[in-house]
Design a protein around this motif. Structure first.
Motif, mmCIF file in Angstrom:
data_model
loop_
_atom_site.group_PDB
_atom_site.id
_atom_site.type_symbol
_atom_site.label_atom_id
_atom_site.label_comp_id
_atom_site.label_asym_id
_atom_site.label_seq_id
_atom_site.Cartn_x
_atom_site.Cartn_y
_atom_site.Cartn_z
ATOM 1 N N ALA A 14 0.865 -1.180 0.000
ATOM 2 C CA ALA A 14 0.000 0.000 0.000
ATOM 3 C C ALA A 14 0.900 1.229 0.000
ATOM 4 N N GLU A 18 -3.261 6.198 0.079
ATOM 5 C CA GLU A 18 -4.461 5.379 -0.106
ATOM 6 C C GLU A 18 -5.390 5.493 1.097
ATOM 7 N N ASP A 22 -10.071 1.383 1.044
ATOM 8 C CA ASP A 22 -9.522 0.732 -0.141
ATOM 9 C C ASP A 22 -8.458 -0.301 0.232
ATOM 10 N N VAL A 23 -7.605 0.060 1.173
ATOM 11 C CA VAL A 23 -6.539 -0.863 1.582
ATOM 12 C C VAL A 23 -7.132 -2.044 2.345
#
Length: 156
Positions: A14, A18, A22-23
């Protein structure tokens, strides 16, 4: 045996910009509990784990130990509201900036001892001298290698 012989090299990562949601979705898809956080050059900036995300969802007054001084505990609604807030945040707010880093030439025994004594996470990030991510070793990777080597010895 050295770290580079056991490390996983196709590492999912990652980047600090971000969003947590989403991660977290990426972690769920890949069935991972942590992701190394790197910059555009592949240098390690830290580690994001499901534990780190959870720490940010639980209200501070519960983490600080004040639960005994309040007459109620947050219900699922409060936790869901906190989750909705947290998933919109950049992961940079919750990255563990001191993950366990090991070199590719460290012995398996050294890596195992470091993981056991590091505490919070069961992963070691394998890096070069500039902190560029080369791979990851988990406690499970070490146990699986030991199981394989033990059966080799017993079969001989």
């Amino acid at each position: 045996m050295f770290a580079e012989k056991i490390m996983v090299t196709n590492v999912i990562t990652a980047q600090e910009h971000e969003l947590v949601g989403d991660v977290h979705a990426k972690m769920n898809r890949e069935k991972l509990r942590m992701l190394p956080v790197i910059d555009k050059q592949g240098l390690v900036k830290g580690l994001l784990s499901t534990f780190s995300i959870m720490e940010n969802i639980i209200p501070d007054y519960l983490i600080s130990g004040d639960l005994n001084q309040i007459s109620y505990a947050p219900d699922l609604g409060i936790l869901c509201k906190r989750y909705e807030e947290v998933i919109r945040s950049p992961i940079s707010d919750m990255v563990d900036t001191s993950p366990l880093l090991v070199g590719k030439d460290e012995s398996l025994l050294s890596v195992a001892a470091a993981i056991a004594s590091h505490g919070k996470h069961e992963y070691a990030l394998v890096v070069d001298d500039n902190k560029k991510l080369l791979g990851v070793i988990s406690a499970g990777d070490i146990l699986n290698r030991l199981k394989y080597k033990t059966s080799e010895v017993n079969d001989a």
